[in-house]
Every structure is written in C-alpha cells, then in structure tokens.
Write an enzyme that holds these catalytic residues in place. Structure first.
Site, PDB file in Angstrom:
ATOM      1  N   HIS A  94      27.268  35.994  59.227  1.00 59.59           N
ATOM      2  CA  HIS A  94      25.879  36.000  60.027  1.00 59.59           C
ATOM      3  C   HIS A  94      25.875  34.572  60.673  1.00 59.59           C
ATOM      4  CE1 HIS A  94      25.691  38.616  56.167  1.00 59.59           C
ATOM      5  NE2 HIS A  94      25.003  39.215  56.960  1.00 59.59           N
ATOM      6  N   ASP A 101      25.046  31.851  58.270  1.00 60.77           N
ATOM      7  CA  ASP A 101      26.059  31.670  57.395  1.00 60.77           C
ATOM      8  C   ASP A 101      26.792  30.242  57.932  1.00 60.77           C
ATOM      9  OD1 ASP A 101      25.567  33.703  56.044  1.00 60.77           O
ATOM     10  OD2 ASP A 101      27.374  34.894  57.037  1.00 60.77           O
ATOM     11  N   MET A 106      34.491  39.816  63.559  1.00 63.87           N
ATOM     12  CA  MET A 106      33.244  40.419  63.526  1.00 63.87           C
ATOM     13  C   MET A 106      32.050  39.369  63.303  1.00 63.87           C
ATOM     14  SD  MET A 106      30.802  41.388  61.299  1.00 63.87           S
ATOM     15  CE  MET A 106      30.909  42.088  59.468  1.00 63.87           C
ATOM     16  N   GLU A 124      25.038  49.640  60.266  1.00 58.90           N
ATOM     17  CA  GLU A 124      25.482  49.700  59.029  1.00 58.90           C
ATOM     18  C   GLU A 124      24.201  50.367  58.071  1.00 58.90           C
ATOM     19  OE1 GLU A 124      27.119  46.114  57.174  1.00 58.90           O
ATOM     20  OE2 GLU A 124      26.254  46.404  55.139  1.00 58.90           O
ATOM     21  N   LYS A 152      22.106  51.773  54.782  1.00 56.92           N
ATOM     22  CA  LYS A 152      21.738  51.425  53.124  1.00 56.92           C
ATOM     23  C   LYS A 152      20.640  52.310  52.754  1.00 56.92           C
ATOM     24  CE  LYS A 152      21.721  47.623  49.859  1.00 56.92           C
ATOM     25  NZ  LYS A 152      21.246  46.107  49.605  1.00 56.92           N
ATOM     26  N   GLU A 199      29.609  51.011  54.501  1.00 57.72           N
ATOM     27  CA  GLU A 199      29.971  50.222  53.066  1.00 57.72           C
ATOM     28  C   GLU A 199      30.039  51.207  52.076  1.00 57.72           C
ATOM     29  OE1 GLU A 199      27.836  46.556  52.849  1.00 57.72           O
ATOM     30  OE2 GLU A 199      27.772  46.680  50.545  1.00 57.72           O
ATOM     31  N   HIS A 220      27.018  50.965  49.680  1.00 57.32           N
ATOM     32  CA  HIS A 220      25.799  51.541  50.110  1.00 57.32           C
ATOM     33  C   HIS A 220      25.812  53.159  50.058  1.00 57.32           C
ATOM     34  CE1 HIS A 220      24.691  47.736  52.591  1.00 57.32           C
ATOM     35  NE2 HIS A 220      25.095  47.504  51.334  1.00 57.32           N
ATOM     36  N   ASP A 235      33.104  48.185  55.488  1.00 50.22           N
ATOM     37  CA  ASP A 235      33.041  47.000  54.547  1.00 50.22           C
ATOM     38  C   ASP A 235      33.531  47.905  53.200  1.00 50.22           C
ATOM     39  OD1 ASP A 235      31.639  45.650  56.228  1.00 50.22           O
ATOM     40  OD2 ASP A 235      29.481  45.712  55.215  1.00 50.22           O
ATOM     41  N   ASP A 261      22.436  47.376  44.259  1.00 51.31           N
ATOM     42  CA  ASP A 261      23.717  46.863  45.247  1.00 51.31           C
ATOM     43  C   ASP A 261      24.743  45.928  44.483  1.00 51.31           C
ATOM     44  OD1 ASP A 261      25.189  46.451  47.334  1.00 51.31           O
ATOM     45  OD2 ASP A 261      23.756  45.266  48.554  1.00 51.31           O
ATOM     46  N   ASP A 281      28.020  45.072  44.981  1.00 51.41           N
ATOM     47  CA  ASP A 281      29.334  44.576  45.878  1.00 51.41           C
ATOM     48  C   ASP A 281      30.273  44.020  45.068  1.00 51.41           C
ATOM     49  OD1 ASP A 281      27.594  44.996  48.195  1.00 51.41           O
ATOM     50  OD2 ASP A 281      26.756  42.806  48.087  1.00 51.41           O
ATOM     51  N   ASP A 320      33.139  43.139  52.021  1.00 48.83           N
ATOM     52  CA  ASP A 320      31.573  42.675  51.661  1.00 48.83           C
ATOM     53  C   ASP A 320      31.374  42.827  50.275  1.00 48.83           C
ATOM     54  OD1 ASP A 320      29.047  41.948  52.036  1.00 48.83           O
ATOM     55  OD2 ASP A 320      28.580  43.651  53.201  1.00 48.83           O
TER      56      ASP A 320
END
Lengths: 393, 393, 393, 393
Positions: free
Chosen positions: B61, B64, B95, B188, B190, B224, B227, B252, B262, B264, B294
C-alpha cells in the site's frame, strides 16, 4: 379450516401481486429426519384458497402439477382442470420452473452432471416444462440448479462444469426464441444444500455468469432471501446490485437465520429489520415484479397453520410497506438524510474524468483534520428507524 | 534471527513467483483487543529477508512505504532507498494498492462515503498511489474497498453507492490510460469487517460489477482465500469462475476458518484439503500470475516466528503443487476420472442449439431407471485423494 | 459389490473398535430436495459386510431394526435373526438409541413437546427401545433430541422445556436402575436442524445440564464432529472438556463444513487437520471407547460407494493415528514442546491458594518487557505438523 | 454535545438498572484496519453524562480507570476523584473486571498461557483489580478470558489448559473469601476472536466448567448476546439454561450478526425479534440483575453519536419491555398459549418415576393417528407476536 382474514390496512389484495409456489403451501413437512406431517394439498384447492386470501397467483415446477411419468392424456387433463381453476378464481401463473433436483437421475447435477446423458435429459425435461409454463401463461422462467455442485473437487472439472451450464442456458434461450416464447429467464443462486457446494453460489456470481451468455438480455436473477442469508450476506445489497443492473427479474421472499440449513421461514419472521430494508428498497425503486413467497409453514402445523402462514406472509409485507412510507414521511429522519445528501457537495462534480479535473483534484488541499473529526449521526438515524419499525413513532 | 532454509524439493526460489505484502510480514500483531507485540519491520529489512528466503517480490500500500503526510522530499528519499534495496536483492514490486481504510477520514467509506469531499480525496490519494506503484514497477493495481459498506441500510442509498464506486473506477481507469500506465486493476471482495457489510461482498459480485464499467477489459479480480471462506464459500469455485472468464488478475493466498473474523492465517494451515484443490486448479490452468500471500504470523510470534511463517507459506504451496502433479500421475485416480469423462458421451453433442437437435432431443427415450441406479464412485475417488494428500500413496 | 480391502498398515480390524450405525451405511440418500437413490440395505447384510471390512460392531435406533408398529411376534423374529447374524459374524452392538424424531407425532419434540401426551409416549417408546438395546448387548444408550427445540420462542416456555427434558432423563435413569440395566446414557447435542434451534445446542450445554440430573454419574456425552462444527466450534476443544470431566461416554465421527446443513461427511474428508487433532487427543488420552462413524456416503453413490465410504472412514482414522504416533516421535517437534512445557516454571508452584503464596505473589516483580518480547514459535511448530500431516517429514 | 432526552414512556431512569462499561462509551473506534476516530473520553465525563441520560452505573476493567504502570500515588488519586464523581452523580459501579488481554504479555493467554510466569502475573494483576473493584463497590466480578485459546492445537495441551484455568479460578475464589469480599464471579464465554478459538466457547461450556470448581456456589455466568450469536446460537436459550440453574449473575446486552467478527452493536439494532425474546425472558423471570450494555457506537460517529447510541440502547430495552407486557396482556395470544399449556394434560403426571407409573405407561395405548394429525398453531402465534412487535396490534 381457514383463518379469518382480518379486514384492515394490511389485508392482501390481488393488486399487491403476491404469489406463492404450489410447492410452498403444498409442502408436506418432510425433512431429512422426518416423514411428512401433512397430506399433499391438491393444486386446485391451493388455487382456490390462495385466491380467497387475496393472492394474485401461483407458480410451479413442472412436477408440482404434472407428476413425473404422467401419460400425455393425464397431463392434458390435469392442465385443463388447472386452467379452469385459474379461470374461476382469477389467479395467474406468472412464473414457472423445472424440477431438476428431485429425481435420483440428477444426483450429480442436471446441466452439470458428469454424465452427458443426464445433461441431455435435463434439456429435454426443461423444454417440456417451458412448454407447460408458457401454456399456463408464465412470463418468467426460473432456473434453480439445486444439484449443480459438488461434494469433492476431485470429481468435477470446475471450468468444464461452468461451460456445460452455459451451453444449456444458451440452448434454452435459443429454444425460447425459436418458439417465440415471451419468456425471461431468472437464475436463482444458493450456496449449498442439497450439494456440499452449489456452483455460482450467490446472486453476484449469477449476475457475472449472465454476461457470458449468448443472449444476456433475456436472462436476469431471482434472488432468494434465505439463500443469500445462508451465506451471511445482506440480502438488500445483492438485490440493489441486481436492480441497478436492470437484472431483477423475480424475487423469492422468505426468512432464514444465517449459517444454517435452508429454512424457508415465513417472510419477516426471522428478522423484521432486514425484511424492512428489503421492502423499502423494492418499494422505493417502484419495482414492478411479483412478490413471490418461497417458503413454507413450520412442520408443527396442520393445514390451518398453512393458511395462517400464507396470510401472515402477505400481511407482514404490507405492514413493512407502510413502514417504508412512514420512513419517507418522517421529518426527523428525512432531515438527517437530507444533510447526508448535501454533505461535501460544495466542491462540484469530480467526474467524469477530464485532464482538467485531474489537475484540479491533484492540486486540491483537503482539510483532513476536519473531515476526520466529523460524525455521521448514523446511530441516531438507526435508532429513529428502530423506533419507527417497532411502532412507537 | 532467521530460520534455516531447508534445502529440499520444497525450497522456494524466485521462479516460483511468491510475493508478500510489506504489511503482511510487517504486521505488528495489533488487534481489536490488544496492542502491538512486534516492532514495525523496516521495508528495507523485509526486502532483504524475503529475498534470502526465496521470494520473488513484495507488494505494498502507498502508506506501507511512505507514511501519511510525508513531505515530497521525504517521499522521494524513501522511494529511492527502497528502489536501491530492490535492485540489490533482485526483488520486484509486481502489485501496488492504496490504503483507503486506515485514516479516520474514510470512516464511512472512500469511493462510497456519503461525504462527497471524502470521495474526492480518495481519488486524489489513489492517483498518487498509482503514480508510486508504477514508479516501483507494479503492473497490477489492487482495489480493496474495506470501508465501502454500511452498518445500517437506513443511512446509505445502496444504488447510489454502487454508482459512486463505478464513477471512481471509471475515473481511475481513464487516469491510467491518460498516463499510459500499463496497469491492470484487480478488485478484491470481502463480505464484512471492518464494516458491518461491505459492498460487492464476493468475487462473484465483483465480476458482475466489472462488466458495468467503461473499460471492463482493464479490470479483473483479486480473490482472497480468507474473504470468500468468511462467507463459507468454496474458494476454488469462485476462482474457477474468474479463470474461466479471463478475469483472474491476482490472488491473495492465506487461510481462514469459515464464519469468523478475518484471520489471514498461513496458507494451508486452516485446511490442507481446500488449499490443495486451489493449488491444483491454478497449476492445472497454468495460471501465470503471482502467488501472493496476504496473511500474517500469529500474534504469539516474535520476529523469528514471522520468518518461519513466511517460509512455511511458500513450502506448503510447493508441497501441494507436488501433490497436484502426483494426482495427475496416479493411475487409479486417473482411471476413475477417465471413466467419468467418457460417461454418457455416446449420444453425441446436443449443443449448440439447432432445430434438428431439438427434434432429436424431444424424441429421445432415456433409460431413466438405469441412469437413476448408477453411482459415480466419488467416495472412492475422494478417499484416494485423501490418502495421496496425507502422503500414504 | 465390495471394495478390495487393501492389506496394509491401515487395514481395519475388530480390535480398532470401529462401529457404524445401521442408519449410516443404510442411508438411502433421501434429502430435503430429493428422493432416495439407493434401496434400503437389510440389517443382516449390513452386519455381514461391515464384518468383512473389519468393523467391530453396529449401533442402531429401535426403528432401524424393528419397524414402527411391528407386532410383538414380528419384533421377536427380527431380533432373533439379527442376533444370529451378530453371532455368525462376531459383530457387537455397543450402543443403541431411540428414534424420537421421524414420526410426525414428535413434530414439536418428544420429551419437550408442548403436548403432555406426546411426552408420555416418548417415555414409553424409549423404555421399549432400551429393552431392545440391552437385549442386543448395548452398554451405551444415546439420546439425541432432534426435535427438542423451537422455531419461535413465542410458543414454548424455555425453562419449562428444560424441566421436562430433565424429568424424562431422571425417569429413564430410574428405569434403567430398576431394571438393573448396565447402561450408561450419552447425550448428543446439535445446534439446529431439523428444528430452527435445538435445546442444549452444544456439548458444553449438555455437560452443564447433566450436573442437574438426579443420577449424573450415569450420564455423559456423545459429541458429534458435524454438530459442533455446524456452530463453528473447534471439536477437539469440547471433547477435551468432556474427557477432562470424565464424561466422554461415546463419540460420533464424521465431517462437516461449518455454518451449513448437517452433512455427515466421511470422517476426515472435510478437513484432515482438525480430524488429526481429534485422533491425537483420543489416542493421547488412551480413550477406551468405540470409534463410531455417524455419517453416510454421498448421494452420488450406489451400494459399492457405500462400502468405499465405510472402508475409507476407518482407513483415515488409522492413517491419522499413525500420524499422531509420528508426532510423538518427531524430535524437532518434541523439542519445541519440551521448551514450552518448561517455560516459566522456575518460579515454583503458585497454587493452590495459601496466604503465604498470596503474599509472595503480590510482592513478585515481573520482568514485563522480557515477557512481552518473547515469542512462542507456534508458526514453526504448526508448519512442522503440517508437513508431518502431508507426509513429507 | 448531547442528545435531547425525550421524555416519554421509554425514558431511562436509574431504577431500570442500566449500566455501561467505561470501555463501551469510551471506545475510540480503533479497529483491525483503522486508527481511532474519537478522542478517549475521560472517566469522569462518562460518569456525568451517563447519569444525565438516566443510567444506574458504570462498570470497568482495572485499566479503564487506572493506566497500566501507574504509580500507587497516581492510582489513589485517580480512584479518589472517580469516587467523588460517583458520589456527585449517584452512579454505582456494580461490576468490575480485569484486562487480561491488551498487554502483549498475554499473547498466549493469561491463566492458560504456556508460560508459567505469565500465569502467575495474571493472578497478581487480577488480585489487584479485585481490590480496586471492591473499593469501588462492585459486587460482581467478571472474567472474560479473551486470550485463553489457541490458533494451533499442536501447541497447547487442551486438558492442561483447562486445569490451569480451574487452578486460577480456585485461587481467586479463595482470595475473595480470605479477603471477605462479597463478590460473585461471572464467567463470560466467547467462541473466537481475538484467538482463533477461545477455550470454553459458549455459556454452556462455562456452566459445565463451573461445576468442577472448588466453590461453584460463588461462580455464575455473564452471557453476552454478541458472543453467543457469533456461533449462531439462540441467545435466549442459553440464558434460560443459566437462569434455570440459578447461574445468571450478569448479562452483556448488545447486537451481532451471526458468523462474523465481534460487532458489539447497539442492543436490538441487529434483530429486534431476538432482542424482544431476551427482554421477555428476563422480565418474565423478574431477573434482578443489572442490564449492562457491552457495546459501542459505530465507528462513523463522533461524541454526539456515542450519546445517541447510549440513549438508544436503553430506550430500545424499555420499548421491548413494554412489548413483553403487551404480549402478556394480549387476549388472542394468551388464549393460544393457554391451549398449549393444557394440551395432553388429561393423562395426569407421569413423573417422577415409580414402578406403578412404569407399568401404567407401558400399558397405555396412545392414539397416534390423532397425535400425528394435530397442529400447534405456531404460525398464527408467531404472526400475532410479529404484529405486536411492529406496533400494529
């Protein structure tokens, strides 16, 4: 054997366009763990009773009316008598569909069975069922692929299965066109049950799939409350997407607790709040379609309970429709909504794209601290809506 | 501070195209009930360590790498140093994406906020983030609209919100085209969290939405695992639909128990069976995209645990890829599949539609009792697959 | 008509104590949307085939063997023939139970029906079924109250219903004692289906309820994988609580995806990881009970598929049991576990309570920064376990 | 900065015994994907505002009031000022609890951490927090073990963990007794989040666990709407079991959609129907405890929205309490319920057990066809309740 129909502001009438499936009020209460608790209701009796209660029409699977394996003569007699009952009662058959799930032949799917012969038979059966539906006046033809799915991904090529499904729908669209049937197709999604996973599990997946067909303009969706809520999705959101895309061709109203077996509860009896937002959405959009109830009475009920169930379904819709009108007329609610609509509009339109707009936008200095601090008053708005829904404002 | 990288058949190498987000290995373990447990990892260290472990690249991002509110000079220095680290390590940035969820300004959404000023700011921020991504070499640009949603349907016009979302994507497609950016967009989905419900909640809804955009050819999906599994959907089924539509632009990989927050989790650590079918699908399709993780280490871990997590993610993928090859080479499994593929094919093609085919199909007499009686041997096939997966065949 | 039983390290034998219900291999594939796909299997055939496959015994509901409404003479003949078949094959009947859910009479529950006559009939039927079970040698008697529940809380006094349930169990405990039956009762929980909500929905609720009975020492639980996973719970956690309380009297092994209809999949076929932890727990505890499979073949299967299913269930258990032994013998895994067991033990025992310990504890200065920084290496441990499970270490 | 408090039949007053946690109205809106959106509210301001709105009291975790690491002098000053504010406003602190989840030290649990030092520190921290709670007048002490759980069952001995949990509770019961604290303990279950799975995941599991403690009479449960609904359970059913067992020591009111992250929505805003049945249960049982709201305002809100949220929580409870009274006074509803209560009672009591009753019951001939045919009128009863809830009867 019939509930008193209270005469009040919520008494259903044909112009409300309420419909029921023969299979819904006719449900005998058989379930995975138990035998039927009610005798099958003859279709003619269903038509008569629903007319009395104020419904507009009945919908059906081919085999709800004509038993599997009936002779042509039996078929014709049954249809003739059914049409006479419709005529007598003023009831319509706005929607028809095919039973592609009950017969063991479809144990691995109909259009997506790994057995090509089964896929061919499913086409044959559907053509006959479309003929029947059109004969009864249906304008919408629903496809619910209850057996199109898998318990193990070892066994089925997922992409091939989607291809088979497409091939079948393309074939049947062409058939309808060749027959000059004024039919629209409505695809109904469900995430699972009776298969471990059903292909194209939500209304979203169906909307996407439609765009890959040869005649997408003929095909829309038939979202069902229970099916989307099984996956824990907000039903109104999916319906809004379908409405916005011009693809809401039919709707199945009922109730369902998330994350469970398919319950097909009486509309609004699971959660009046989510039912309210759905009714509000449909009424605000002035959606012209049928309000179809795909649900059934609790298994605790006898026939009288079935009619209580049918009447209650329609009454709850009308009560919530009245609430939607009150929401539109509530000054405090509308003031909050008006403020939201106006919010931040001073900047003027930022779209569509133009180089000038990009330049302006890149140069714009946003007052981020102010934007970060400002609340939206959604708690207040939601509480006002709650109180309206509960009838205390 | 670093796991020994075992040198065996499952040792990750750059040609496997494994990528991680800066935010994934950099996750500090903050959660709704607890403070961070790990210090933030500097991006340069992440790049260096992931290269050591055999990864191909890192994704990010905007924030980030470049903190919110950095001066242009700071931004340029950070980017310069980051590019040098990439250069030194051979790592790529395939990406990039925008953080449109962390800042309180987006509390009611970014592209779908009820506040038009916020919607404009989201565009501005995304253009800058796209510029950054392209500068770093990104070819795929992901949109995850984590705040695009609602807790109460009283507050937001659902159809208007979808319109705003479309307007933003159309604008940004045009921006990419005007800038001559060779970027593909990947949306994406969710279902919920952090909003009560997020708009366009599954990959299916996203695929449908894409067809309503001005430049649908530029836009695909980024499904993902976590998700879709939050909604209890079979992840492979949605990915197969995206693949079949030519819309799988990114993926993802992680793990998730259905019906929860969520999580992950490390890829494959939730359910090796579903992870296997996903890997098999991607590998059978020779899908050329990045295998992006991810996910993040358990909050129980220190930095060493983070690198264990990263290495384990890649190893499990490679183990499952090897299983997929064994599945393709298992004589007993392939015989069962061959029988399925041949099944019922004697009848010849029934599609596409032609009047002759309709006539033939209507006349065909199917041996229904035989079709009803025949089993599909899926239990045997699934058990063979289970034993293969567990390494005992 | 029967799978080759592979002779290898995972070949089931009677000493493994595998049992199946007559209703499980005898399942005909009827479901809410479809007719049976398989003919009923005669109990004598089931006994013979399961013995061939290496099972230890069969379990049954009263009506699995003796049809509802059979004359006493028919009942006795059926029982005589069944006992002869058991004798011939060496098979046992370790567990029996009552069908209190199939008959429409139980539509509102058996022990908790709002109709007192139904509650009395349920007692009568259960006493007869207990007599039958004991005659066949059963030592465990299971209670699954599939119809004890509600769709609407308007209709049933929840506390009264719990009282009725308790009254029935107390009565039946006394009946068993009066008859000098060496029976233990095992209560089986399920969250929903076929009722909207079933009372005492998890093994936890059942364990609590047992402590309120007159003879709690006679009563334990029968947890079922599918039932707890329907509610998204970790099955091993509930089983561990039951084990720790000395209340694991029986167990139902199968598979289930969370948040769905009751699937009763082949054990381990849903998620080999969670199945592994269950087997590890039972084997580590040297739990002496029967490994009972309460599951059925996919509806796609014919009879051959049923036997594949039965054999696969047992093989998977044995494969996972072997994995549990490898886990116990894996040096790297055991080193990590040893470090965890030793962790922080330097301080000596802080319990049980004593004034001196309180004083010491209040005065203790903990090195919080050090405790906060230290990781637990669970990612590494979990990845090692994953690789062991997948057979690559 | 404060909502007008409407003066009507639903205006909250102290005698309604509504309480809020400092952490609930004080929630800053931080979530897994975003930063705080509201400044922390000072405890003194919370006390003052809640008193204005009609609440009875506030509850707290130790660190809600006294920051982690405060000096004894700071601690005493903070407590003194807080007590003065309570005094001034007439507010009480009926419940207190310990924050055993926020500090990274508890990353693997507090009472069940694999690190014995952490377990000891958790005891020390809890004793200090109990001292604080008692000093503030708390009579109920809640235990929510948010970190007591696991992401991987490889890492923790489940039975040992339950033993550690028991050891801690026994220690703390003894501590309370030694200090002569008039405290009751209330255990709060949650199925998952922030851990992958939390031990003792439902109120049922907690009720069972309590019976294994040294002083079970001191310990009850604190069920939370959101926590049980996360697992898809009917909240009222679990509360009824706790009530019937005399173990409902506290309750956490809020709202939650099933199968999602922990939402802590405003009470009744998720589903007014299930909220109604809960209120009806508590009021019918004349349950004397506090009506505690463990929830928070949407993250879209500013401080004004927080007070709207608090006021709305209390108003909705009072509206539903009024509905429960109307239900009790509705002639048509009560007639249906009366018929149900009388149903089948002609046979006389069949319990408790006696040989004579067994003999009579075995000889009884039930009119099964009649029992099978009779419906229960639950659809009608549920529809009447729906209409009452929506305020149209």
């Amino acid at each position: 054997m019939s509930p008193k129909v209270p005469q009040d502001a919520f008494t259903p009438r044909p112009e409300h366009h309420f419909t029921f499936g023969l299979w819904t009020v006719g449900n005998t209460g058989r379930d995975p763990f138990g035998d039927p608790v009610r005798a099958p209701l003859p279709p003619l009796r269903i038509v008569e009773k629903l007319a009395e209660l104020g419904a507009y029409g009945v919908n059906l699977h081919d085999n709800d009316l004509v038993p599997q394996g009936a002779t042509p003569a039996d078929r014709d007699r049954i249809v003739r008598e059914f049409k006479a009952a419709l005529q007598a009662s003023g009831m319509k058959v706005p929607m028809a569909t095919t039973n592609l799930f009950g017969d063991p032949v479809f144990r691995d799917g109909a259009f997506t069975s790994n057995d090509a012969t089964v896929r061919a038979y499913a086409l044959q059966k559907t053509m006959a069922a479309m003929d029947l539906g059109v004969e009864l006046g249906a304008e919408t033809y629903v496809f619910w692929g209850g057996r199109e799915g898998a318990e193990t991904n070892a066994a089925k090529d997922l992409r091939a299965a989607l291809g088979w499904f497409r091939e079948a729908l393309n074939f049947l669209c062409d058939y309808a066109r060749a027959q000059k049937y004024a039919l629209k197709f409505a695809l109904e999604a469900k995430p699972n049950e009776p298969r471990g996973d059903i292909f194209l599990p939500t209304t979203g997946h169906m909307l996407a799939f439609i765009t890959t067909l040869d005649h997408p303009e003929m095909v829309g969706v038939n979202p069902e409350v229970a099916h989307e809520q099984m996956a824990g999705l907000d039903f109104s959101h999916g319906v809004a997407q379908a409405l916005e895309a011009g693809k809401l061709f039919h709707i199945d109203l009922n109730g369902q607790q998330p994350g469970r077996y398919d319950q097909d509860l009486r509309f609004g009896s699971d959660n009046p709040r989510s039912a309210f937002y759905l009714v509000k959405l449909l009424e605000d959009a002035r959606w012209p379609g049928m309000r179809h109830f795909d649900s059934h009475a609790y298994r605790t009920e006898d026939e009288e309970g079935v009619w209580d169930f049918a009447l209650g379904s329609m009454r709850t819709y009308l009560i919530l429709k009245d609430k939607a009108a009150r929401f539109a007329g509530d000054a405090e609610i509308q003031q909050l909504l008006g403020e939201l609509r106006a919010r931040g509009d001073a900047g003027g339109a930022r779209a569509p794209f133009s180089p000038a707009r990009v330049a302006a936008l890149k140069a714009e200095r946003f007052d981020l601290p102010a934007l970060r601090a400002r609340g939206y008053a959604y708690e207040r708005l939601d509480q006002l809506t709650t109180e309206l829904l509960l009838g205390v404002r």
